[in-house]
Design an enzyme around this catalytic site. Structure first.
Site, PDB file in Angstrom:
ATOM      1  N   CYS A 391       0.581  -1.373   0.274  1.00 51.85           N
ATOM      2  CA  CYS A 391      -0.264   0.084   0.199  1.00 51.85           C
ATOM      3  C   CYS A 391       0.433   1.462  -0.047  1.00 51.85           C
ATOM      4  O   CYS A 391       0.526   2.089   1.196  1.00 51.85           O
ATOM      5  CB  CYS A 391      -1.593   0.165   1.402  1.00 51.85           C
ATOM      6  SG  CYS A 391      -2.554  -0.602   0.666  1.00 51.85           S
ATOM      7  N   TRP A 453      -5.053   5.835   5.526  1.00 55.02           N
ATOM      8  CA  TRP A 453      -5.420   4.253   5.523  1.00 55.02           C
ATOM      9  C   TRP A 453      -4.209   3.379   6.313  1.00 55.02           C
ATOM     10  O   TRP A 453      -4.507   2.204   7.163  1.00 55.02           O
ATOM     11  CB  TRP A 453      -4.748   3.487   4.453  1.00 55.02           C
ATOM     12  CG  TRP A 453      -5.644   1.913   4.352  1.00 55.02           C
ATOM     13  CD1 TRP A 453      -6.632   1.716   4.181  1.00 55.02           C
ATOM     14  CD2 TRP A 453      -4.062   1.232   4.874  1.00 55.02           C
ATOM     15  NE1 TRP A 453      -6.531   0.263   4.297  1.00 55.02           N
ATOM     16  CE2 TRP A 453      -4.598   0.190   4.269  1.00 55.02           C
ATOM     17  CE3 TRP A 453      -3.292   1.087   4.687  1.00 55.02           C
ATOM     18  CZ2 TRP A 453      -4.511  -1.066   4.301  1.00 55.02           C
ATOM     19  CZ3 TRP A 453      -2.120  -0.444   4.617  1.00 55.02           C
ATOM     20  CH2 TRP A 453      -2.851  -1.272   4.865  1.00 55.02           C
ATOM     21  N   TYR A 653      -9.529  -5.982  -7.244  1.00 51.46           N
ATOM     22  CA  TYR A 653      -8.474  -4.331  -5.945  1.00 51.46           C
ATOM     23  C   TYR A 653      -7.560  -5.800  -6.094  1.00 51.46           C
ATOM     24  O   TYR A 653      -7.575  -6.366  -6.009  1.00 51.46           O
ATOM     25  CB  TYR A 653      -9.650  -5.010  -4.720  1.00 51.46           C
ATOM     26  CG  TYR A 653      -8.516  -3.856  -3.579  1.00 51.46           C
ATOM     27  CD1 TYR A 653      -8.950  -2.676  -4.213  1.00 51.46           C
ATOM     28  CD2 TYR A 653      -8.414  -4.382  -2.814  1.00 51.46           C
ATOM     29  CE1 TYR A 653      -8.334  -1.366  -2.795  1.00 51.46           C
ATOM     30  CE2 TYR A 653      -7.914  -3.405  -1.111  1.00 51.46           C
ATOM     31  CZ  TYR A 653      -8.282  -2.416  -1.846  1.00 51.46           C
ATOM     32  OH  TYR A 653      -7.729  -1.120  -0.729  1.00 51.46           O
TER      33      TYR A 653
END
Ligand SMILES: *[C@@H]1O[C@H](CO)[C@@H](O)[C@H](O)[C@H]1NC(C)=O
Ligand SMILES: *[C@@H]1O[C@H](CO)[C@@H](O)[C@H](O)[C@H]1NC(C)=O
Ligand SMILES: *[C@@H]1O[C@H](CO)[C@@H](O)[C@H](O)[C@H]1NC(C)=O
Length: 795
Positions: A391, A453, A653
């Site tokens: 990420c 996040w 995703y």
């Protein structure tokens, strides 16, 4: 004896009407041969449905070194779309296949159909390689390395299966009956199991005197049909009546029955199949006999939907070459969720601290480098930067290093140096982040903003990395608040995945995903200036934005959704044109895509078109329902979208896509959810229409004979080619994760020619010709691109 008890049926949820699925073809009567075997461990051991026995290449008294080849003759032609290899299931890993290729053939002699390569991970799970369906009779698997160690020279496999493309047969001429049905409710009759509605079910009699097990459900197709399996979808509202033990019989007169399948279905709500004991059965009548209730809850049987499944062979037509071609699948020993092109044309990929799962602050990352020219995949566990790089923000610097920031280890910076093939720990960021985006700006620094996040929520204002001083500094007036979306997930999601385009004078246009656009000035204390709204678009979280003509400041945006998850995505597309720095860009609504998508990927192609691939129409991380398999190509010259041939594997995703040096597109990954059904340990290679003749053969490509490997922006370079060419374009290398690719951009070039020698002047503004590694493509009159030469543009 070969009782066929291994099968699986994957019903991919297509939103378009074509039903597509995959079934392990019954192997009865097939032959399997290997170039090498240890006596007692012949190739046929991989075909015996006994996972305790396995094929093993010869190891004593004489070792037969790799490569090892296994060849399967299916004895007739099938439309093949996958191969599975189950490793040996004892407590040894010896012989697990690592690097491999899979090929198909019509005759067992000519092996022109190369469908997969790559490297499998070294574990006990069944390796399933899925590829775009092709007709073949023979399958050849070549093991090139052993998965444990490149020093080992063994190959083994417990079971190998080949998968065929299948479809439901039409039920329009069917009449169905059952030995019993509940009559107090009209929606419990047998016809409810063939009405296409999961809301209505067939249910055996339960009021008054129960009709006890066994039960039967009979299909009269009204004519002879050739089918290969029966599929059974249990009711979705309750577990009562799920069928457990079953048989399937076939008949031509509904009097004399032949058993064609038997087994026991698991007590869950998933669609089940009863695969037949021969590859195909021709009959008019089929009967499903329910012998037990899966959970022993009562003397009931029920069904939401019952279908017959046929191999898709007679009706098979190869996809039209004019719509491009998905060439091969690449298997990886990781689920790639992030990727970057390297100066040697290879692709760097990574997952998280685990090969297939993320989470926590574990301080290391599973990576792999894939060489598109050889198919070789080289895994590496990166531990020295103490950074779980899941990420992250990703940006390529002016000298081609890949700066990876934040994510699971939210403060960290790791830098990949492609020249040294080494990872270097960078300084911690001033603000911890995950799901931020970064952008290399016109002075060579790396701008960074957002990312709630990970590392705490909110106030993730801007900071910048100086590659010369190797330091981060805050940019006081680069404010995150104007770029927030109104996400249902709140600030945790609202500052994620900014669409950043470095522009002139150290500015960055933030073109999305918020409906409001903003300019960031990144020098000194910085400045944030509104840039207007993206016309009538809403927030477009996890949509795409691609700069397909940097000279003209042209950006295409496509798709996205109002929130990160659990909402419908949109098909909206917009053309954003940057004029003067800090002015509102002009925004024009473009035609919409045919498919609504979030989690898709956008790739700038050398001819100025934009390739949008993958994604979902209802965004839901870690699912593949509503996956879009059909890519779309936007052509700015005609202002139209064209649908291209579908790929084989959902890319939702955590999928990525990048332009490769040969003008093909790599797309891979999706999932990274641990023990889930949507991990995709692979990628696929798309050959765009510009490389194909109408008959599917490869076009002759123009060739760049020579060009410098480094050039200063603003300079004029000489390119020699093998013929008279039409156009040239530079495309900057991409980096991709979570729909974001702030590095790629394209520059169309004007070339002056003297024969086959061309002079090209590279734009001089570093906000346009952003230094770093670029592909230089030459295109002929038909738009066929050369293989690119790689040029390092320096300021
Ligand atoms: C039904 O008839 C066809 C054509 O004669 C035959 O090939 C098939 O085996 C028969 N099926 C069964 C179940 O008897
Ligand atoms: C990667 O390295 C870390 C740290 O040494 C180790 O804990 C982990 O097990 C390794 N993972 C793999 C897949 O090799
Ligand atoms: C903007 O950038 C250009 C080209 O790099 C430079 O010539 C110009 O002086 C800059 N303008 C300002 C206001 O910094």
């Amino acid at each position: 004896m070969a009782a066929i008890n291994f099968f699986s049926l994957l019903f991919f949820s297509f939103v378009h009407t074509v039903f597509s699925a995959s079934i392990a073809i019954n192997r009865a009567g097939w032959t399997i041969t290997s170039d090498s075997y240890q006596p007692g461990m012949e190739a046929a051991k991989a075909f015996d449905s006994d996972v305790a026995s396995f094929w093993h290449s010869a190891y004593k008294p004489t070792l037969d070194p790799l490569p090892n080849v296994i060849t399967i003759d299916m004895k007739s032609t099938y439309v093949v779309n996958g191969v599975s290899i189950q490793p040996r299931q004892d407590n040894s890993m010896n012989g697990n296949i690592g690097q491999h290729t899979i090929e198909l053939s019509a005759d067992g002699t000519n092996w022109g159909l190369f469908v997969a390569n790559g490297r499998y991970v070294n574990d006990k799970t069944t390796k399933k390689t899925t590829f775009v369906a092709r007709q073949a009779r023979y399958v050849r698997i070549t093991a090139l390395t052993e998965a444990q160690s490149s020093a080992n020279q063994w190959t083994s496999a417990a079971e190998i299966n080949v998968y065929a493309d299948v479809q439901y047969t039409s039920r329009s001429a069917w009449t169905v009956s059952a030995d019993t049905a509940e009559t107090t409710k009209a929606q419990n009759g047998p016809a409810n199991a063939i009405d296409g509605s999961t809301a209505t079910i067939w249910h055996t009699k339960y009021s008054g005197t129960i009709a006890p097990l066994p039960h039967w459900f009979q299909i009269d197709q009204s004519s002879l049909q050739t089918v290969s399996a029966l599929s059974y979808l249990p009711r979705t509202d309750s577990a009562n009546g799920r069928i457990g033990k079953y048989t399937v019989q076939a008949s031509n007169d509904s009097t004399t029955w032949t058993q064609v399948s038997s087994g026991t279905w698991a007590d869950d709500g998933n669609e089940k199949t009863a695969q037949f004991t021969t590859a195909t059965v021709t009959a008019r009548y089929f009967r499903l006999n329910a012998l037990s209730e899966a959970g022993n809850r009562g003397q009931w049987s029920s069904a939401s939907e019952i279908n017959l499944v046929s191999l898709n062979s007679a009706s098979f037509t190869a996809p039209p070459p004019s719509k491009g071609f998905w060439q091969n699948t690449v298997d990886f020993p990781i689920v790639p969720a992030a990727a970057a092109v390297l100066p040697n044309g290879k692709v760097l990929l990574w997952s998280a601290y685990l090969l297939d799962y993320y989470g926590g602050t574990n301080g290391y990352t599973q990576t792999a480098i894939y060489d598109p020219t050889t198919g070789v995949v080289t895994p590496r566990n990166v531990t020295n930067t103490a950074h779980d790089m899941f990420c992250p923000g990703i940006s390529m610097t002016f000298d081609g290093k890949i700066v990876v920031t934040g994510g699971d280890d939210a403060a960290k910076t790791s830098i990949y140096d492609p020249v040294a093939d080494a990872w270097i720990a960078g300084p911690n960021m001033k603000i911890s982040r995950g799901y931020q985006s970064t952008a290399t700006v016109s002075d060579g620094k790396v701008f960074n903003i957002g990312g709630s996040w990970s590392g705490g929520k909110g106030n993730k204002n801007g900071e910048i990395y100086n590659p010369t001083t190797k330091a981060w500094s805050l940019i006081q007036n680069a404010l995150v608040s104007p770029m927030l979306t109104a996400d249902a997930g709140g600030i945790y999601r609202a500052d994620n995945h900014g669409w950043f385009f470095a522009w002139k004078n150290q500015t960055v246009l933030q073109a999305g995903p918020s409906k409001a656009m903003n300019w960031y000035e990144t020098d000194g204390v910085g400045m944030t200036t509104g840039a207007g709204n993206r016309a009538d678009d809403g927030d477009a979280m996890c949509g795409n934005a691609v700069m397909y003509d940097a000279t003209a400041g042209k950006i295409l945006s496509a798709g996205g959704a109002s929130s990160y998850q659990t909402v419908d995505a949109r098909s909206n597309a917009y053309l954003i044109t940057i004029g003067q720095t800090l002015d509102f860009p002009a925004v024009v609504k473009a035609p919409s895509m045919a498919y609504a998508r979030g989690f898709a990927n956008g790739v700038a192609l050398p001819d100025g078109t934009v390739f949008v691939t993958g994604g979902q129409s209802h965004v839901e991380p870690f699912t593949d329902t509503t996956a879009i398999y059909t890519p779309e190509l936007y052509d700015p010259t005609t202002n139209t979208w064209t649908q291209l041939n579908p790929h084989a594997i959902p890319r939702t995703y955590h999928s990525v896509a990048l332009l490769l040096q040969d003008g093909t597109v790599f797309t891979g990954g999706g999932g990274l959810c641990g023990n889930c059904a949507t991990n995709h340990w692979d990628g696929e290679i798309f050959v765009p229409p510009y490389l194909l003749n109408l008959d599917g053969s490869r076009r002759t490509r123009p060739v760049i004979n020579s060009v410098v490997s480094t050039a200063t922006i603003g300079s004029t370079i000489t390119v020699t080619t093998n013929g008279l060419l039409h156009k040239f374009a530079l495309v900057r290398f991409g980096t991709a994760t979570h729909t974001v690719n702030t590095d790629q951009r394209r520059i169309p070039l004007t070339a002056l020619s003297v024969g086959t020698s061309y002079t090209i002047t590279i734009p001089g503004d570093p906000g346009v010709a952003l230094p770093g590694y670029w592909y230089l493509f030459a295109m002929d009159q038909a738009g066929t691109p050369s293989i690119a030469k790689i040029i390092l543009l320096s300021p």
